[in-house]
Design an enzyme around this catalytic site. Structure first.
Site, mmCIF file in Angstrom:
data_model
loop_
_atom_site.group_PDB
_atom_site.id
_atom_site.type_symbol
_atom_site.label_atom_id
_atom_site.label_comp_id
_atom_site.label_asym_id
_atom_site.label_seq_id
_atom_site.Cartn_x
_atom_site.Cartn_y
_atom_site.Cartn_z
ATOM 1 N N LYS A 9 20.664 105.379 86.755
ATOM 2 C CA LYS A 9 20.247 104.066 87.248
ATOM 3 C C LYS A 9 18.976 103.591 86.510
ATOM 4 O O LYS A 9 18.364 104.377 85.778
ATOM 5 C CB LYS A 9 20.009 104.157 88.764
ATOM 6 N N TYR A 49 29.466 97.945 94.076
ATOM 7 C CA TYR A 49 28.974 98.341 95.394
ATOM 8 C C TYR A 49 29.641 97.573 96.531
ATOM 9 O O TYR A 49 29.077 97.465 97.620
ATOM 10 C CB TYR A 49 27.453 98.166 95.456
ATOM 11 N N ASN A 112 17.098 106.495 93.527
ATOM 12 C CA ASN A 112 17.594 107.873 93.529
ATOM 13 C C ASN A 112 18.288 108.278 92.239
ATOM 14 O O ASN A 112 19.154 109.148 92.233
ATOM 15 C CB ASN A 112 18.452 108.141 94.771
ATOM 16 N N HIS A 115 24.036 107.555 89.945
ATOM 17 C CA HIS A 115 25.232 107.257 90.728
ATOM 18 C C HIS A 115 26.363 108.186 90.286
ATOM 19 O O HIS A 115 26.474 108.493 89.103
ATOM 20 C CB HIS A 115 25.698 105.813 90.511
ATOM 21 N N GLU A 126 35.925 102.864 89.401
ATOM 22 C CA GLU A 126 34.649 102.643 88.721
ATOM 23 C C GLU A 126 34.775 102.822 87.206
ATOM 24 O O GLU A 126 34.144 102.089 86.438
ATOM 25 C CB GLU A 126 33.589 103.588 89.310
HETATM 26 P P1 DAT Z 1 25.623 107.633 97.012
HETATM 27 O O1 DAT Z 1 24.905 106.925 95.888
HETATM 28 O O2 DAT Z 1 25.089 109.006 97.251
HETATM 29 O O3 DAT Z 1 27.126 107.609 96.858
HETATM 30 P P2 DAT Z 1 25.980 105.573 99.032
HETATM 31 O O4 DAT Z 1 27.273 105.243 98.348
HETATM 32 O O5 DAT Z 1 26.017 105.810 100.502
HETATM 33 O O6 DAT Z 1 25.285 106.844 98.357
HETATM 34 O O7 DAT Z 1 24.946 104.407 98.784
HETATM 35 C C1 DAT Z 1 24.873 103.771 97.520
HETATM 36 C C2 DAT Z 1 23.425 103.570 97.154
HETATM 37 O O8 DAT Z 1 22.810 102.678 98.087
HETATM 38 C C3 DAT Z 1 22.569 104.830 97.217
HETATM 39 O O9 DAT Z 1 22.653 105.603 96.039
HETATM 40 C C4 DAT Z 1 21.214 104.287 97.448
HETATM 41 C C5 DAT Z 1 21.454 103.053 98.291
HETATM 42 N N1 DAT Z 1 21.264 103.363 99.737
HETATM 43 C C6 DAT Z 1 22.065 104.112 100.514
HETATM 44 N N2 DAT Z 1 21.609 104.189 101.760
HETATM 45 C C7 DAT Z 1 20.465 103.465 101.776
HETATM 46 C C8 DAT Z 1 19.495 103.146 102.772
HETATM 47 N N3 DAT Z 1 19.603 103.589 104.020
HETATM 48 N N4 DAT Z 1 18.446 102.382 102.389
HETATM 49 C C9 DAT Z 1 18.313 101.906 101.132
HETATM 50 N N5 DAT Z 1 19.192 102.163 100.147
HETATM 51 C C10 DAT Z 1 20.247 102.929 100.469
HETATM 52 MG MG MG Z 2 28.486 106.050 96.897
#
Ligand code: DAT
Ligand code: MG
Length: 148
Positions: A9, A49, A112, A115, A126
């Site tokens: 990212k 997303y 974080n 991805h 994707e």
């Molecule tokens: P991942 O990236 O582990 O698949 P996800 O698909 O649940 O996680 O969420 C996508 C992204 O959205 C994640 O990498 C960071 C952001 N995100 C997730 N939960 C969040 C939250 N509670 N607050 C802010 N950003 C969040």
């Molecule tokens: Mg995800």
């Protein structure tokens, strides 16, 4: 062979950890089949997303992922989807174990670092969202005889 979509990212690119991240997947034995540094358009971000459209952090997430270049990759190998998720660590770097990418490089859930696709279906979706078929290169690595 299974394939997954991984993306460093904008925070990971800015912090100069593309190489560290690529090295981890290479050392594990996975094979890189496509990669590019690119900007994610708002449209692509919203498609990528889409599952989070209703979440309160969706706007922030789209802002962040479009805020600077990303390093998009396709990796191949046995069980690569689940294994890459394990190597990434939990979504929130505060909960990700040391030794994982997010555990080692990140501090907050909004930034974080990486991805990774979470299922066969999302990997297929994707990969085709980010890459054209001709951008992916299948090749034999002699090393695979020492991995499989
Ligand atoms: P991942 O990236 O582990 O698949 P996800 O698909 O649940 O996680 O969420 C996508 C992204 O959205 C994640 O990498 C960071 C952001 N995100 C997730 N939960 C969040 C939250 N509670 N607050 C802010 N950003 C969040
Ligand atoms: Mg995800």
């Amino acid at each position: 062979m299974e394939r997954t979509f991984l993306m460093v990212k904008p925070d990971g690119v800015q912090r100069g950890v593309i190489g560290d991240i690529v090295a981890r997947f290479e050392r594990k034995g996975f094979q890189l089949v496509g990669a590019k540094l690119m900007r994610v358009s708002r449209e692509l971000a919203e498609q990528h997303y889409a599952e989070h459209k209703e979440r309160p952090f969706f706007g922030e997430l789209v802002e962040f992922i479009t805020s600077g270049p990303v390093f998009a990759m396709v990796w191949e190998g046995e069980n690569v989807i689940a294994t890459a998720r394990q190597m990434m660590g939990k979504t929130n770097p505060q909960e990700a174990l040391p030794g994982t990418i997010r555990g080692d490089f990140g501090l907050t859930v909004g930034k974080n670092i990486i991805h990774g696709s979470d299922s066969k279906e999302s990997a297929a979706r994707e990969i085709q969202l980010f890459f054209k078929e001709e951008e992916l290169v299948s090749y034999n690595k002699l090393m695979n005889e020492w991995i499989y």
